[in-house]
Design an enzyme around this catalytic site. Sequence first.
Site, PDB file in Angstrom:
ATOM      1  N   THR A 134       0.824  -1.209   0.000  1.00  0.00           N
ATOM      2  CA  THR A 134       0.000   0.000   0.000  1.00  0.00           C
ATOM      3  C   THR A 134       0.857   1.257   0.000  1.00  0.00           C
ATOM      4  O   THR A 134       1.980   1.245   0.503  1.00  0.00           O
ATOM      5  CB  THR A 134      -0.904  -0.007   1.253  1.00  0.00           C
ATOM      6  OG1 THR A 134      -1.483   1.280   1.406  1.00  0.00           O
ATOM      7  CG2 THR A 134      -0.120  -0.299   2.526  1.00  0.00           C
ATOM      8  N   ASP A 135       0.274   2.348  -0.497  1.00  0.00           N
ATOM      9  CA  ASP A 135       0.985   3.640  -0.439  1.00  0.00           C
ATOM     10  C   ASP A 135       1.042   4.183   0.994  1.00  0.00           C
ATOM     11  O   ASP A 135       1.793   5.120   1.274  1.00  0.00           O
ATOM     12  CB  ASP A 135       0.328   4.672  -1.371  1.00  0.00           C
ATOM     13  CG  ASP A 135      -1.122   4.991  -1.019  1.00  0.00           C
ATOM     14  OD1 ASP A 135      -1.700   4.352  -0.113  1.00  0.00           O
ATOM     15  OD2 ASP A 135      -1.688   5.901  -1.672  1.00  0.00           O
ATOM     16  N   GLU A 136       0.258   3.564   1.906  1.00  0.00           N
ATOM     17  CA  GLU A 136       0.216   4.094   3.278  1.00  0.00           C
ATOM     18  C   GLU A 136       1.553   3.917   3.997  1.00  0.00           C
ATOM     19  O   GLU A 136       1.808   4.569   5.004  1.00  0.00           O
ATOM     20  CB  GLU A 136      -0.945   3.443   4.053  1.00  0.00           C
ATOM     21  CG  GLU A 136      -2.265   3.693   3.349  1.00  0.00           C
ATOM     22  CD  GLU A 136      -3.509   3.301   4.138  1.00  0.00           C
ATOM     23  OE1 GLU A 136      -3.453   3.261   5.374  1.00  0.00           O
ATOM     24  OE2 GLU A 136      -4.546   3.056   3.497  1.00  0.00           O
ATOM     25  N   TYR A 159      -1.763  -0.516  10.922  1.00  0.00           N
ATOM     26  CA  TYR A 159      -1.887  -1.193   9.624  1.00  0.00           C
ATOM     27  C   TYR A 159      -0.687  -0.885   8.730  1.00  0.00           C
ATOM     28  O   TYR A 159      -0.013  -1.793   8.236  1.00  0.00           O
ATOM     29  CB  TYR A 159      -3.183  -0.769   8.921  1.00  0.00           C
ATOM     30  CG  TYR A 159      -3.215  -1.112   7.440  1.00  0.00           C
ATOM     31  CD1 TYR A 159      -3.212  -2.443   7.012  1.00  0.00           C
ATOM     32  CD2 TYR A 159      -3.239  -0.106   6.466  1.00  0.00           C
ATOM     33  CE1 TYR A 159      -3.232  -2.763   5.652  1.00  0.00           C
ATOM     34  CE2 TYR A 159      -3.259  -0.419   5.111  1.00  0.00           C
ATOM     35  CZ  TYR A 159      -3.252  -1.743   4.706  1.00  0.00           C
ATOM     36  OH  TYR A 159      -3.264  -2.058   3.366  1.00  0.00           O
ATOM     37  N   LYS A 163       2.361  -3.283   7.203  1.00  0.00           N
ATOM     38  CA  LYS A 163       2.633  -3.453   5.771  1.00  0.00           C
ATOM     39  C   LYS A 163       4.063  -3.013   5.452  1.00  0.00           C
ATOM     40  O   LYS A 163       4.762  -3.644   4.658  1.00  0.00           O
ATOM     41  CB  LYS A 163       1.630  -2.649   4.922  1.00  0.00           C
ATOM     42  CG  LYS A 163       0.207  -3.161   4.941  1.00  0.00           C
ATOM     43  CD  LYS A 163       0.033  -4.568   4.404  1.00  0.00           C
ATOM     44  CE  LYS A 163       0.203  -4.660   2.897  1.00  0.00           C
ATOM     45  NZ  LYS A 163      -0.169  -6.013   2.379  1.00  0.00           N
TER      46      LYS A 163
HETATM   47  P1  NAD Z   1      -9.458  -7.698   2.085  1.00  0.00           P
HETATM   48  O1  NAD Z   1      -9.453  -7.432   3.561  1.00  0.00           O
HETATM   49  O2  NAD Z   1     -10.679  -7.472   1.283  1.00  0.00           O
HETATM   50  O3  NAD Z   1      -9.036  -9.224   1.826  1.00  0.00           O
HETATM   51  C1  NAD Z   1      -8.025  -9.866   2.534  1.00  0.00           C
HETATM   52  C2  NAD Z   1      -8.154 -11.364   2.278  1.00  0.00           C
HETATM   53  O4  NAD Z   1      -7.086 -12.020   2.991  1.00  0.00           O
HETATM   54  C3  NAD Z   1      -9.472 -11.957   2.803  1.00  0.00           C
HETATM   55  O5  NAD Z   1     -10.023 -12.822   1.835  1.00  0.00           O
HETATM   56  C4  NAD Z   1      -9.058 -12.730   4.053  1.00  0.00           C
HETATM   57  O6  NAD Z   1      -9.867 -13.861   4.304  1.00  0.00           O
HETATM   58  C5  NAD Z   1      -7.632 -13.127   3.696  1.00  0.00           C
HETATM   59  N1  NAD Z   1      -6.802 -13.341   4.893  1.00  0.00           N
HETATM   60  C6  NAD Z   1      -6.689 -12.517   5.971  1.00  0.00           C
HETATM   61  N2  NAD Z   1      -5.866 -13.061   6.876  1.00  0.00           N
HETATM   62  C7  NAD Z   1      -5.425 -14.239   6.342  1.00  0.00           C
HETATM   63  C8  NAD Z   1      -4.551 -15.253   6.801  1.00  0.00           C
HETATM   64  N3  NAD Z   1      -3.938 -15.176   7.992  1.00  0.00           N
HETATM   65  N4  NAD Z   1      -4.309 -16.316   5.989  1.00  0.00           N
HETATM   66  C9  NAD Z   1      -4.923 -16.413   4.785  1.00  0.00           C
HETATM   67  N5  NAD Z   1      -5.779 -15.500   4.321  1.00  0.00           N
HETATM   68  C10 NAD Z   1      -6.036 -14.424   5.086  1.00  0.00           C
HETATM   69  O7  NAD Z   1      -8.214  -6.873   1.535  1.00  0.00           O
HETATM   70  P2  NAD Z   1      -8.029  -6.135   0.130  1.00  0.00           P
HETATM   71  O8  NAD Z   1      -8.592  -4.792   0.237  1.00  0.00           O
HETATM   72  O9  NAD Z   1      -8.445  -7.045  -0.957  1.00  0.00           O
HETATM   73  O10 NAD Z   1      -6.444  -5.992   0.122  1.00  0.00           O
HETATM   74  C11 NAD Z   1      -5.606  -6.992  -0.466  1.00  0.00           C
HETATM   75  C12 NAD Z   1      -4.161  -6.552  -0.343  1.00  0.00           C
HETATM   76  O11 NAD Z   1      -3.984  -5.284  -0.965  1.00  0.00           O
HETATM   77  C13 NAD Z   1      -3.707  -6.372   1.124  1.00  0.00           C
HETATM   78  O12 NAD Z   1      -2.385  -6.862   1.224  1.00  0.00           O
HETATM   79  C14 NAD Z   1      -3.750  -4.868   1.333  1.00  0.00           C
HETATM   80  O13 NAD Z   1      -2.800  -4.465   2.289  1.00  0.00           O
HETATM   81  C15 NAD Z   1      -3.402  -4.360  -0.048  1.00  0.00           C
HETATM   82  N6  NAD Z   1      -3.940  -3.020  -0.367  1.00  0.00           N
HETATM   83  C16 NAD Z   1      -5.281  -2.774  -0.307  1.00  0.00           C
HETATM   84  C17 NAD Z   1      -5.769  -1.504  -0.654  1.00  0.00           C
HETATM   85  C18 NAD Z   1      -7.230  -1.180  -0.638  1.00  0.00           C
HETATM   86  O14 NAD Z   1      -7.593  -0.039  -0.933  1.00  0.00           O
HETATM   87  N7  NAD Z   1      -8.106  -2.101  -0.357  1.00  0.00           N
HETATM   88  C19 NAD Z   1      -4.882  -0.503  -1.042  1.00  0.00           C
HETATM   89  C20 NAD Z   1      -3.519  -0.796  -1.068  1.00  0.00           C
HETATM   90  C21 NAD Z   1      -3.065  -2.066  -0.762  1.00  0.00           C
HETATM   91  P1  TYD Z   2     -10.832   3.763   4.303  1.00  0.00           P
HETATM   92  O1  TYD Z   2     -11.767   3.324   3.227  1.00  0.00           O
HETATM   93  O2  TYD Z   2     -10.931   3.120   5.643  1.00  0.00           O
HETATM   94  O3  TYD Z   2      -9.360   3.627   3.705  1.00  0.00           O
HETATM   95  P2  TYD Z   2      -7.931   4.164   4.293  1.00  0.00           P
HETATM   96  O4  TYD Z   2      -8.091   4.496   5.728  1.00  0.00           O
HETATM   97  O5  TYD Z   2      -7.053   2.969   4.091  1.00  0.00           O
HETATM   98  O6  TYD Z   2      -7.563   5.329   3.455  1.00  0.00           O
HETATM   99  O7  TYD Z   2     -11.021   5.320   4.521  1.00  0.00           O
HETATM  100  C1  TYD Z   2     -10.873   6.235   3.445  1.00  0.00           C
HETATM  101  C2  TYD Z   2     -10.979   7.624   4.011  1.00  0.00           C
HETATM  102  O8  TYD Z   2     -12.322   7.818   4.486  1.00  0.00           O
HETATM  103  C3  TYD Z   2     -10.084   7.868   5.217  1.00  0.00           C
HETATM  104  O9  TYD Z   2      -9.603   9.216   5.162  1.00  0.00           O
HETATM  105  C4  TYD Z   2     -11.005   7.698   6.407  1.00  0.00           C
HETATM  106  C5  TYD Z   2     -12.350   8.146   5.869  1.00  0.00           C
HETATM  107  N1  TYD Z   2     -13.526   7.474   6.447  1.00  0.00           N
HETATM  108  C6  TYD Z   2     -14.609   8.224   6.927  1.00  0.00           C
HETATM  109  O10 TYD Z   2     -14.584   9.470   6.901  1.00  0.00           O
HETATM  110  N2  TYD Z   2     -15.697   7.574   7.440  1.00  0.00           N
HETATM  111  C7  TYD Z   2     -15.764   6.221   7.507  1.00  0.00           C
HETATM  112  O11 TYD Z   2     -16.781   5.668   8.006  1.00  0.00           O
HETATM  113  C8  TYD Z   2     -14.663   5.450   6.985  1.00  0.00           C
HETATM  114  C9  TYD Z   2     -14.681   3.942   7.013  1.00  0.00           C
HETATM  115  C10 TYD Z   2     -13.570   6.118   6.453  1.00  0.00           C
END
Ligand code: NAD
Ligand code: TYD
Length: 351
Positions: A134-136, A159, A163
């Site tokens: 992630t960019d975070e 988080y 990461k």
């Molecule tokens: P998500 O939470 O939707 O899915 C995570 C999946 O991992 C789930 O299916 C869960 O069952 C599985 N999982 C969790 N713990 C596990 C374990 N111990 N063993 C096996 N499986 C396990 O997450 P996502 O949003 O699809 O994110 C996927 C990846 O992308 C993550 O690594 C996250 O850090 C990264 N990422 C997500 C975002 C975003 O905006 N969602 C942005 C940047 C990076």
């Molecule tokens: P989120 O979807 O949790 O992603 P991330 O924290 O990884 O960026 O949140 C996106 C943005 O929205 C973040 O600035 C927090 C804000 N947010 C709210 O204002 N209300 C909410 O209920 C949630 C879940 C997030």
Amino acid sequence: MKYKKNILITGGAGFIGSHSVRLMVNKYPDYHIINLDALTYAGNLENLKDVESAENYTFVQADILNTEAIEEIFRDYQITDVMHYAAESHVDRSITDPLAFLKTNILGTVNLMQVAKAAWAGELDQHVFYHVSTDEVYGSLGPEGFFHETTAYDPQSPYSASKASSDHFVRAYANTYGMNIKISNCSNNYGPNQFPEKLIPLMINNIRHSKALPVYGDGTNIRDWLYVVDHVIAIDEIFHNGKSGETYNIGGNNELQNIELVHLLCDLMDDKMGQPKGTARKLITFVKDRPGHDHRYAIDNTKLTTELGWEPSLTVEEGMRKTIDWYWDNQEWMDHVTSGAYRQYYEKQYS
Ligand code: NAD
Ligand code: TYD
């Protein structure tokens, strides 16, 4: 070997992972895609109904912390490459339970690499370990500037700290053992199948039920939004053609303040629900800010666009329309994932 590659996708039942599984299964009939997922609250096999009976697809329920189970999967399926998505992924949950993030995101990643290293001993350069991040990890930006691949890590939440740590371990395995790794760091994803703990599906679901729309702080925090299908297309590109050992930033060039995004969602949902413009906006409620809330994320994706020719395909408005359409047409999916444990989570987080 029956298949050209046997790719282990971890976390393939989650949001982004399921889109990646779909793309890989459909695009590469000569690859066997093995989806390993523990099926935590975030994992949902309903996300993969359309590919579950494909010949080149296999699902295995396992935890990335379980060494024996992972070893068995590597042996049984002769795993040639890994795309590692499995993680605890929600910042708010990391604030209440940081240890769960340490376990899955750090220990789980290292466990997976240990097994891969042993399985691929003597030929590490021939197998890709792709780590999705992630960019975070880069921290929080002020009004100016962008995250580059060379930006120093400065994670601010449990988080992003977990990461960042996993990214460091992945690089350490390349440097120390010669593992053939690739990492990508991407901005906030959105699109179909995202669990409604994240901003966009949570707002869409609440608007549908005329429930309050909780905006943290004053709503001026900025995120860059990337359509999930564009993200997994970029990952496919980097997996096949990116340079070994390198990092690629993936961003959507769609920066918005949270409140601007919520306004857009409200207006599009008013349209969808056939209600007068302004109806959904009345539900907006400013609530207590998230502790340590990062102000702004923004990605410079020049490396990816110039080296590999990838571009985001949608404007944020096009992407939000598609996303709303999907949630509208798949209300059953939302009803399933918001029953049971989600209600307790919601009460605790927003009461
Ligand atoms: P998500 O939470 O939707 O899915 C995570 C999946 O991992 C789930 O299916 C869960 O069952 C599985 N999982 C969790 N713990 C596990 C374990 N111990 N063993 C096996 N499986 C396990 O997450 P996502 O949003 O699809 O994110 C996927 C990846 O992308 C993550 O690594 C996250 O850090 C990264 N990422 C997500 C975002 C975003 O905006 N969602 C942005 C940047 C990076
Ligand atoms: P989120 O979807 O949790 O992603 P991330 O924290 O990884 O960026 O949140 C996106 C943005 O929205 C973040 O600035 C927090 C804000 N947010 C709210 O204002 N209300 C909410 O209920 C949630 C879940 C997030």
